[in-house]
Motif scaffolding. Structure first.
Motif, short mmCIF file in Angstrom:
data_model
loop_
_atom_site.label_atom_id
_atom_site.label_comp_id
_atom_site.label_asym_id
_atom_site.label_seq_id
_atom_site.Cartn_x
_atom_site.Cartn_y
_atom_site.Cartn_z
N GLY A 145 -1.38 -0.98 6.35
CA GLY A 145 -0.79 -1.35 5.08
C GLY A 145 -0.99 -2.81 4.70
O GLY A 145 -1.64 -3.57 5.40
N LEU A 146 -0.43 -3.18 3.54
CA LEU A 146 -0.53 -4.56 3.03
C LEU A 146 0.88 -5.14 2.92
O LEU A 146 1.64 -4.81 2.01
CB LEU A 146 -1.22 -4.57 1.66
CG LEU A 146 -1.35 -5.92 0.97
CD1 LEU A 146 -2.07 -6.93 1.85
CD2 LEU A 146 -2.07 -5.76 -0.37
N THR A 172 -4.55 -1.45 -3.99
CA THR A 172 -4.21 -2.20 -2.78
C THR A 172 -5.21 -3.32 -2.52
O THR A 172 -4.82 -4.48 -2.31
CB THR A 172 -4.16 -1.26 -1.56
OG1 THR A 172 -3.24 -0.20 -1.81
CG2 THR A 172 -3.70 -2.02 -0.33
N GLN A 196 0.83 -1.21 0.00
CA GLN A 196 0.00 0.00 0.00
C GLN A 196 0.86 1.26 0.00
O GLN A 196 0.57 2.22 -0.72
CB GLN A 196 -0.92 0.00 1.22
CG GLN A 196 -1.85 1.21 1.30
CD GLN A 196 -2.93 1.02 2.33
OE1 GLN A 196 -4.01 0.52 2.03
NE2 GLN A 196 -2.66 1.40 3.56
N TRP A 239 -4.73 -7.46 -2.72
CA TRP A 239 -5.06 -8.27 -1.56
C TRP A 239 -5.98 -9.42 -1.98
O TRP A 239 -5.77 -10.57 -1.60
CB TRP A 239 -5.72 -7.40 -0.50
CG TRP A 239 -6.62 -8.13 0.47
CD1 TRP A 239 -7.98 -8.13 0.50
CD2 TRP A 239 -6.21 -8.97 1.55
NE1 TRP A 239 -8.46 -8.92 1.52
CE2 TRP A 239 -7.39 -9.46 2.19
CE3 TRP A 239 -4.98 -9.39 2.04
CZ2 TRP A 239 -7.36 -10.31 3.28
CZ3 TRP A 239 -4.95 -10.25 3.14
CH2 TRP A 239 -6.12 -10.70 3.74
N THR A 294 -4.85 4.43 -5.31
CA THR A 294 -4.09 3.66 -4.32
C THR A 294 -4.98 2.64 -3.63
O THR A 294 -4.62 1.47 -3.49
CB THR A 294 -3.49 4.60 -3.25
OG1 THR A 294 -2.53 5.45 -3.85
CG2 THR A 294 -2.83 3.80 -2.13
#
Length: 509
Positions: A499-500, A320, A173, A324, A316
């Motif tokens: 985040g990721l 993201t 991310q 995922w 974004t």
């Protein structure tokens, strides 16, 4: 005597509270939650704030998709919540002129200024026509393609290669935030701040956008008097907002001043020929001069800010959540790769970064992106304010100044709209038997808004997402860190909290 007066005052106060209590009961005909004395329904919201999107979805399902929310007494924090697509169509299309953003919206979203997202009536129409003109310039799509291609090739893929070689974990991310920030800076301002590089530099302006979004969300869940007091005292979340807006304004106004200076030099030298690589701010300033109505700095600042939020934050978020879902659904990933191989070919060099025309051929990828946007819309809720009394299709009455909150996140999880498998990630639901894209009315799939306010940058967003997705998926396999569960953050833009975190593996060709 004093004792009698005291008793009388207490009696009057008690009587007033009882009358007000029953007034609230009568005015709140479809309560979503328990309406506590004085505190209203806010306690349950605050207790579930950490999972607010799913909590709202559960409550709306229980209440048939629409209901009233009342905040603490005398705060005017009263809303009508809905995830009913017929209500969405009514407010956003059928009765469009009766529902506005309104002054309260502009107060909460003050960072947006008088730009497109916050404007109403003639100001909104003027801004929309202007932005439509900018995005439909004959050279813009080529400029966009070239900009994305260059950033993917020179920054995104090298950074991923570096992470792979280091064998380290990366926050995907954060990487996308940097990528989209560099992109939108170049597209709007003609300036690349190079946030996306192997040393991951901290960029103050990029951080300021995140803090502004979090504060705007905060203003939705606390009474106005509270956040106004915080702002006046310069404390808490509002302190972050003030500092973020200062950082944003300094950056944007400096860019505007530099553009004015460069444009003046060009005019002095009679350098007026157009090129294909002209950023939106330069085009906008030239347009103003040609029309004889030079735009002032505040107007340009508001326009640039709105471009940034639409072109950075939303993309974004979309990227993201897409990665995922793909990383946790290997069968979908395999089908995307198979489609790329079938329709584009397997030439290593040709597949690095696809062109606009090439990504438009990828129907299954398009379906996967739509499915991701359905489940995780970048803007999870939308708000409107009524000008006159109205009756919604759901049978709920609306009074003047009623604020309606549409829960787009909840709509994506509605069995009535999407069927019993609404919680599944199924790109196939977007693909017809003939292999084309299934049309879904925008009032049901509201990721790009609906009605006259439908997002002008929809096509631009799809192009960027597809070019990035194909470039990454062709070369790498992303593996989510074991045990990691993605949870939505608390902001006006639906990002992943913390985040990721992924590891990068080279894909075997």
């Amino acid at each position: 005597m004093a004792l009698l007066l005291g008793h009388a005052a207490a009696t009057v106060a008690a009587l007033f509270c009882i009358i007000y209590f029953f007034h609230r009961r009568l005015s709140c005909r479809y309560p979503l939650l328990t309406d506590y004395p004085i505190l209203g329904m806010l306690p349950e919201v605050l207790c579930n704030l950490w999972r607010i999107h799913d909590f709202a979805t559960e409550v709306l399902k229980q209440k048939g998709g629409t209901g009233d929310f009342t905040g603490p007494w005398f705060t005017n924090m009263n809303y009508l919540f809905t995830s009913d697509p017929l209500n969405v169509r009514h407010v956003m299309s059928t009765s469009f002129h009766n529902y506005v953003k309104g002054p309260v919206f502009r107060d909460i979203f003050e960072a947006f200024g008088e730009g497109l997202a916050a404007a109403d009536s003639e100001a909104w129409k003027y801004n929309r026509d202007l932005i439509h003109y900018l995005l439909k310039q004959k050279n813009f799509e080529g400029f966009l393609e070239k900009t994305v291609h260059k950033k993917v090739q020179s920054s995104l893929l090298p950074v991923l290669d570096h992470v792979h070689q280091q064998g380290s974990v990366v926050d995907l991310q954060d990487l996308f935030n940097r990528f989209t920030f560099d992109n939108i800076c170049y597209i709007v301002l003609g300036h690349d701040p190079n946030c996306l590089s192997v040393d991951f530099p901290e960029v103050e302006i990029e951080k300021a956008f995140n803090e502004a979004g979090e504060t705007i969300f905060h203003r939705h869940v606390v009474p106005k008097c509270v956040w106004k007091l915080q702002k006046w005292l310069h404390i808490g979340q509002e302190k972050k907002m003030t500092e973020a807006c200062k950082t944003l304004d300094e950056f944007i106004y400096a860019c505007i001043a530099s553009k004015r200076k460069n444009l003046s030099k060009c005019i002095e030298k009679n350098e007026t020929e157009e090129t294909s690589d002209v950023d939106l701010l330069t085009t906008l300033m030239r347009e103003g001069k040609e029309k004889g109505e030079e735009y002032d700095d505040i107007f340009l600042r508001d326009t640039v800010f709105n471009f940034f939020v639409a072109g950075r934050d939303a993309v974004t978020s979309a990227l993201t959540w897409f990665f995922w879902l793909v990383a946790t659904n290997p069968l979908v990933e395999a089908k995307i790769l198979e489609e790329m191989k079938e329709k584009i070919g397997s030439n290593e060099k040709a597949m690095d970064v696809l062109s606009v025309e090439e990504v438009k051929k990828l129907v299954y990828l398009h379906g996967a992106i739509c499915e991701s946007l359905r489940l995780f819309p970048p803007i999870p809720f939308e708000r409107k304010e009524a000008l006159k009394s109205d009756l919604l299709p759901s049978g709920h009455g609306v009074n003047p100044s009623t604020v309606i909150l549409f829960f787009l996140y909840s709509m994506g999880r509605s069995e009535e709209i999407w069927g019993e498998d609404c919680m599944e990630f199924k790109p196939e639901r977007w693909i017809s038997e003939k292999g084309g894209i299934v049309y879904v009315p925008s009032y049901k799939f509201v990721a790009f808004n609906t009605g006259p306010r439908t997002c002008l940058g929809k096509d631009v967003s799809f192009i960027q997402i597809k070019m990035v997705a194909t470039a990454i998926l062709h070369k790498y396999r992303l593996q989510v860190v074991e045990g990691y569960v993605a949870k939505p953050n608390l902001s006006i833009v639906l990002l992943i909290k913390d985040g990721l975190k992924v590891t990068i593996k080279k894909r075997e060709m």
